[in-house]
Enzyme design. Sequence first.
Site, PDB file in Angstrom:
ATOM      1  N   CYS A  75       0.827  -1.202   0.000  1.00  0.00           N
ATOM      2  CA  CYS A  75       0.000   0.000   0.000  1.00  0.00           C
ATOM      3  C   CYS A  75       0.862   1.252   0.000  1.00  0.00           C
ATOM      4  CB  CYS A  75      -0.972   0.001   1.182  1.00  0.00           C
ATOM      5  SG  CYS A  75      -0.237   0.107   2.808  1.00  0.00           S
ATOM      6  N   CYS A  76       0.204   2.371  -0.324  1.00  0.00           N
ATOM      7  CA  CYS A  76       0.861   3.674  -0.374  1.00  0.00           C
ATOM      8  C   CYS A  76       1.956   3.668  -1.443  1.00  0.00           C
ATOM      9  CB  CYS A  76       1.389   4.037   1.008  1.00  0.00           C
ATOM     10  SG  CYS A  76       1.859   5.776   1.205  1.00  0.00           S
ATOM     11  N   ILE A  77       3.196   3.983  -1.109  1.00  0.00           N
ATOM     12  CA  ILE A  77       4.290   4.054  -2.070  1.00  0.00           C
ATOM     13  C   ILE A  77       4.909   2.683  -2.339  1.00  0.00           C
ATOM     14  CG2 ILE A  77       6.076   4.506  -0.343  1.00  0.00           C
ATOM     15  CD1 ILE A  77       5.815   6.069  -3.891  1.00  0.00           C
TER      16      ILE A  77
END
Length: 254
Positions: free
Chosen positions: A162-164
């Site tokens: 998730c995210c980056i």
Amino acid sequence: MLALRPLLSQARLSRTAGSFHTGAACCAAKVAVVLSGCGVYDGTEIHEASAILVHLSRGGAQVRMFAPDVAQMHVIDHGKGQPAEGESRNVLSESARIARGSISDLGHLDVSNHDAVIFPGGFGAAKNLSTFAVDGKDCEVNKDVERVLKDFHKAGKPIGLCCISPVLAARVLGKVEVTVGHEEEEGGKWPYAGTVQAIRALGAKHCVKDVTETHVDQKNKVVTAPAFMCDTQLHLIFDGIGAMVRDVLRLSGK
């Protein structure tokens, strides 16, 4: 202080053992969570890690946490948003703060002992697990992170990011489908939308998703969610991470 000694001893033993955080019986999914430090700007995004652990617990998973035993790229003073000159911290030691002491060196993560692996985001994924924050599409990935991603992919076991952190899968696995959310900044709602261009340059396909949604690459069993790539309310990020965790557990077959 004397009263704390048994607790500190217990924490040291827990870290050495690297025991599972158990949420259910022995038939539950065994999930590895890979951390990159402690703190959004130089390590793991703590809210994301916490959300992952809560949803894994709710899903009855057995969790074991790992981090590489390496120095952080740098240390950020989170109050000032600036590098703390002259400071150095270890990724494994910092990650142990989130793991409440029960954590193992990533070099010991064996795919045969786990049903799935999940990588929270935070700048640590781009600074400590890889050099993406500095080198973009030309980044290098920590050798154990690369090994883990390739091992789980080869074994056909689900990988959640998730995210980056989806950039790690794009760099290591190449032709996978991932999401980091939307492809335009939209007035600052998606401040890291430029990441999409690097993902495409790495040979991966980007799929537009909202913060509460996931993208599931069924062929490669890679599940991704935007999380804090979106500047929005915390509960929406929590819900999106929950969807990612549920998809990972579903793909694990447990």
